[in-house]
Scaffold this motif. Structure first.
Motif, PDB file in Angstrom:
ATOM      1  N   ARG A  88      -5.898  18.911 -18.909  1.00  0.00           N
ATOM      2  CA  ARG A  88      -5.435  17.578 -19.286  1.00  0.00           C
ATOM      3  C   ARG A  88      -4.211  17.526 -19.984  1.00  0.00           C
ATOM      4  O   ARG A  88      -3.668  16.382 -19.869  1.00  0.00           O
ATOM      5  N   ARG A  89      -3.702  18.304 -20.510  1.00  0.00           N
ATOM      6  CA  ARG A  89      -2.577  18.433 -21.412  1.00  0.00           C
ATOM      7  C   ARG A  89      -1.334  18.588 -20.688  1.00  0.00           C
ATOM      8  O   ARG A  89      -0.182  18.453 -20.963  1.00  0.00           O
ATOM      9  N   ARG A  90      -1.577  19.289 -19.279  1.00  0.00           N
ATOM     10  CA  ARG A  90      -0.367  19.393 -18.615  1.00  0.00           C
ATOM     11  C   ARG A  90      -0.305  18.493 -17.358  1.00  0.00           C
ATOM     12  O   ARG A  90      -1.278  17.804 -16.989  1.00  0.00           O
ATOM     13  N   VAL A  91       0.885  18.297 -16.752  1.00  0.00           N
ATOM     14  CA  VAL A  91       1.225  17.109 -15.884  1.00  0.00           C
ATOM     15  C   VAL A  91       1.700  18.047 -14.595  1.00  0.00           C
ATOM     16  O   VAL A  91       2.492  18.900 -14.618  1.00  0.00           O
ATOM     17  N   ARG A  92       1.383  17.518 -13.413  1.00  0.00           N
ATOM     18  CA  ARG A  92       1.513  18.073 -12.218  1.00  0.00           C
ATOM     19  C   ARG A  92       2.628  17.029 -11.475  1.00  0.00           C
ATOM     20  O   ARG A  92       2.389  15.880 -11.425  1.00  0.00           O
ATOM     21  N   ILE A  93       3.916  17.644 -10.825  1.00  0.00           N
ATOM     22  CA  ILE A  93       4.671  16.944 -10.123  1.00  0.00           C
ATOM     23  C   ILE A  93       4.454  17.225  -8.634  1.00  0.00           C
ATOM     24  O   ILE A  93       4.314  18.269  -8.035  1.00  0.00           O
ATOM     25  N   ALA A  94       4.339  16.033  -7.882  1.00  0.00           N
ATOM     26  CA  ALA A  94       4.180  16.062  -6.352  1.00  0.00           C
ATOM     27  C   ALA A  94       4.899  15.104  -5.705  1.00  0.00           C
ATOM     28  O   ALA A  94       5.037  13.740  -6.197  1.00  0.00           O
ATOM     29  N   ALA A  95       5.308  15.102  -4.513  1.00  0.00           N
ATOM     30  CA  ALA A  95       6.089  14.274  -3.610  1.00  0.00           C
ATOM     31  C   ALA A  95       5.236  13.344  -3.176  1.00  0.00           C
ATOM     32  O   ALA A  95       3.899  13.859  -2.920  1.00  0.00           O
ATOM     33  N   THR A  96       5.420  11.986  -3.088  1.00  0.00           N
ATOM     34  CA  THR A  96       4.567  10.952  -2.791  1.00  0.00           C
ATOM     35  C   THR A  96       4.742  10.773  -1.203  1.00  0.00           C
ATOM     36  O   THR A  96       5.661  11.367  -0.631  1.00  0.00           O
ATOM     37  N   GLU A  97       4.017  10.065  -0.596  1.00  0.00           N
ATOM     38  CA  GLU A  97       3.859   9.722   0.750  1.00  0.00           C
ATOM     39  C   GLU A  97       5.378   9.282   1.039  1.00  0.00           C
ATOM     40  O   GLU A  97       6.173   9.435   1.929  1.00  0.00           O
ATOM     41  N   ALA A  98       5.878   8.398   0.062  1.00  0.00           N
ATOM     42  CA  ALA A  98       7.265   7.583   0.323  1.00  0.00           C
ATOM     43  C   ALA A  98       8.261   8.769   0.171  1.00  0.00           C
ATOM     44  O   ALA A  98       9.380   8.836   0.807  1.00  0.00           O
ATOM     45  N   GLY A  99       8.069   9.871  -0.787  1.00  0.00           N
ATOM     46  CA  GLY A  99       9.004  10.931  -0.715  1.00  0.00           C
ATOM     47  C   GLY A  99       9.183  11.798   0.326  1.00  0.00           C
ATOM     48  O   GLY A  99      10.187  12.068   1.233  1.00  0.00           O
ATOM     49  N   ARG A 100       8.019  11.934   1.002  1.00  0.00           N
ATOM     50  CA  ARG A 100       7.691  12.972   2.194  1.00  0.00           C
ATOM     51  C   ARG A 100       8.228  12.200   3.373  1.00  0.00           C
ATOM     52  O   ARG A 100       9.009  12.758   4.359  1.00  0.00           O
ATOM     53  N   SER A 101       8.182  10.969   3.326  1.00  0.00           N
ATOM     54  CA  SER A 101       8.881   9.990   4.651  1.00  0.00           C
ATOM     55  C   SER A 101      10.309   9.772   4.407  1.00  0.00           C
ATOM     56  O   SER A 101      10.987  10.061   5.440  1.00  0.00           O
ATOM     57  N   LEU A 102      10.860   9.791   3.169  1.00  0.00           N
ATOM     58  CA  LEU A 102      12.287   9.835   3.145  1.00  0.00           C
ATOM     59  C   LEU A 102      13.011  11.201   3.475  1.00  0.00           C
ATOM     60  O   LEU A 102      13.910  11.224   4.268  1.00  0.00           O
ATOM     61  N   LEU A 103      12.372  12.080   3.044  1.00  0.00           N
ATOM     62  CA  LEU A 103      12.676  13.564   3.483  1.00  0.00           C
ATOM     63  C   LEU A 103      12.726  13.625   5.212  1.00  0.00           C
ATOM     64  O   LEU A 103      13.578  14.158   5.891  1.00  0.00           O
ATOM     65  N   ALA A 104      11.493  13.068   5.690  1.00  0.00           N
ATOM     66  CA  ALA A 104      11.314  13.296   7.291  1.00  0.00           C
ATOM     67  C   ALA A 104      12.308  12.469   7.895  1.00  0.00           C
ATOM     68  O   ALA A 104      12.764  12.559   8.844  1.00  0.00           O
ATOM     69  N   ALA A 105      12.666  11.254   7.283  1.00  0.00           N
ATOM     70  CA  ALA A 105      13.507  10.445   8.092  1.00  0.00           C
ATOM     71  C   ALA A 105      15.043  10.948   8.187  1.00  0.00           C
ATOM     72  O   ALA A 105      15.566  10.973   9.128  1.00  0.00           O
ATOM     73  N   GLY A 106      15.412  11.273   7.142  1.00  0.00           N
ATOM     74  CA  GLY A 106      16.780  11.921   6.856  1.00  0.00           C
ATOM     75  C   GLY A 106      16.677  13.692   7.117  1.00  0.00           C
ATOM     76  O   GLY A 106      17.681  14.187   7.112  1.00  0.00           O
ATOM     77  N   ARG A 107      15.464  14.013   7.176  1.00  0.00           N
ATOM     78  CA  ARG A 107      15.174  15.650   7.440  1.00  0.00           C
ATOM     79  C   ARG A 107      15.680  16.124   6.056  1.00  0.00           C
ATOM     80  O   ARG A 107      15.735  17.161   6.216  1.00  0.00           O
ATOM     81  N   GLY A 108      16.228  15.449   5.178  1.00  0.00           N
ATOM     82  CA  GLY A 108      16.388  16.058   3.846  1.00  0.00           C
ATOM     83  C   GLY A 108      17.767  16.872   4.003  1.00  0.00           C
ATOM     84  O   GLY A 108      18.256  17.000   4.993  1.00  0.00           O
ATOM     85  N   PRO A 109      18.197  17.444   2.939  1.00  0.00           N
ATOM     86  CA  PRO A 109      19.369  18.167   2.849  1.00  0.00           C
ATOM     87  C   PRO A 109      19.495  19.366   3.836  1.00  0.00           C
ATOM     88  O   PRO A 109      20.451  19.820   4.085  1.00  0.00           O
ATOM     89  N   ALA A 110      18.364  19.946   3.873  1.00  0.00           N
ATOM     90  CA  ALA A 110      18.032  20.930   4.863  1.00  0.00           C
ATOM     91  C   ALA A 110      18.099  20.683   6.125  1.00  0.00           C
ATOM     92  O   ALA A 110      17.962  21.897   6.984  1.00  0.00           O
ATOM     93  N   GLY A 111      18.179  19.663   6.719  1.00  0.00           N
ATOM     94  CA  GLY A 111      17.986  19.295   8.007  1.00  0.00           C
ATOM     95  C   GLY A 111      19.040  19.862   8.774  1.00  0.00           C
ATOM     96  O   GLY A 111      18.548  20.661   9.996  1.00  0.00           O
ATOM     97  N   ALA A 112      20.178  19.935   8.497  1.00  0.00           N
ATOM     98  CA  ALA A 112      21.384  20.567   9.621  1.00  0.00           C
ATOM     99  C   ALA A 112      21.171  22.028   9.561  1.00  0.00           C
ATOM    100  O   ALA A 112      21.465  22.691  10.467  1.00  0.00           O
ATOM    101  N   ILE A 113      20.857  22.535   8.399  1.00  0.00           N
ATOM    102  CA  ILE A 113      20.518  24.058   8.299  1.00  0.00           C
ATOM    103  C   ILE A 113      19.548  24.503   9.193  1.00  0.00           C
ATOM    104  O   ILE A 113      19.478  25.255   9.874  1.00  0.00           O
ATOM    105  N   ALA A 114      18.422  23.715   9.232  1.00  0.00           N
ATOM    106  CA  ALA A 114      17.067  24.139  10.000  1.00  0.00           C
ATOM    107  C   ALA A 114      17.498  23.875  11.326  1.00  0.00           C
ATOM    108  O   ALA A 114      17.083  24.649  12.258  1.00  0.00           O
ATOM    109  N   ASP A 115      18.449  22.945  11.791  1.00  0.00           N
ATOM    110  CA  ASP A 115      19.040  22.907  13.151  1.00  0.00           C
ATOM    111  C   ASP A 115      19.747  24.065  13.558  1.00  0.00           C
ATOM    112  O   ASP A 115      19.273  24.700  14.679  1.00  0.00           O
TER     113      ASP A 115
END
Length: 141
Positions: A88-115
């Motif tokens: 309980r002293r440690r904090v975990r960082i995770a993407a939220t649904e909104a964050g994942r949606s933002l990445l999916a919408a723009g495909r994130g910075p790796a989208g063009a590389i993935a293409d």
């Protein structure tokens, strides 16, 4: 000495390719309102929940720097800070649904590389995956 020249040439080629790939990723981000933080959001989403210290080490920055960047993503609603159930002293960082949606919408910075990766033959992608393991090891030191 031939090996040394070959090593220097490989290093120069790797650097040039990395710069071109970064440029391609940057161009694919466009003018998104949170464009400067998209690479970090993509890294968090890919890695899954992890501690701030682990994220800072993975990204090669100091924890205070990472904390400020993560806080901006938390304020925007793209990342959450959750208490680690195991410690309980440690904090975990995770993407939220909104964050994942933002990445999916723009495909994130790796989208063009993935293409571009998708256009490679399966055998070429497997070879590149093995090479990436080495590049990641080089980057970690």
């Amino acid at each position: 000495m031939g090996g040394d020249l070959r090593t220097e040439e490989m290093a120069a080629r790797l650097q040039a390719a990395a710069v071109r790939l970064l440029r391609l990723a940057r161009q694919s981000r466009g003018k998104a309102p949170h464009a400067p933080h998209l690479p970090l959001l993509a890294a968090i989403a890919a890695a899954g929940p992890l501690s701030l210290a682990a994220l800072a080490a993975r990204e090669g920055v100091r924890p205070p720097t990472m904390s400020r960047s993560v806080e901006r993503l938390v304020a925007a609603g793209f990342v959450s800070r959750e208490t680690d159930p195991g410690d309980r002293r440690r904090v975990r960082i995770a993407a939220t649904e909104a964050g994942r949606s933002l990445l999916a919408a723009g495909r994130g910075p790796a989208g063009a590389i993935a293409d571009r990766l998708a256009r490679l033959a399966e055998s070429e992608r497997r070879a590149l995956e093995r090479g990436l393991e080495l590049i990641e090891r080089l980057a970690r030191g």
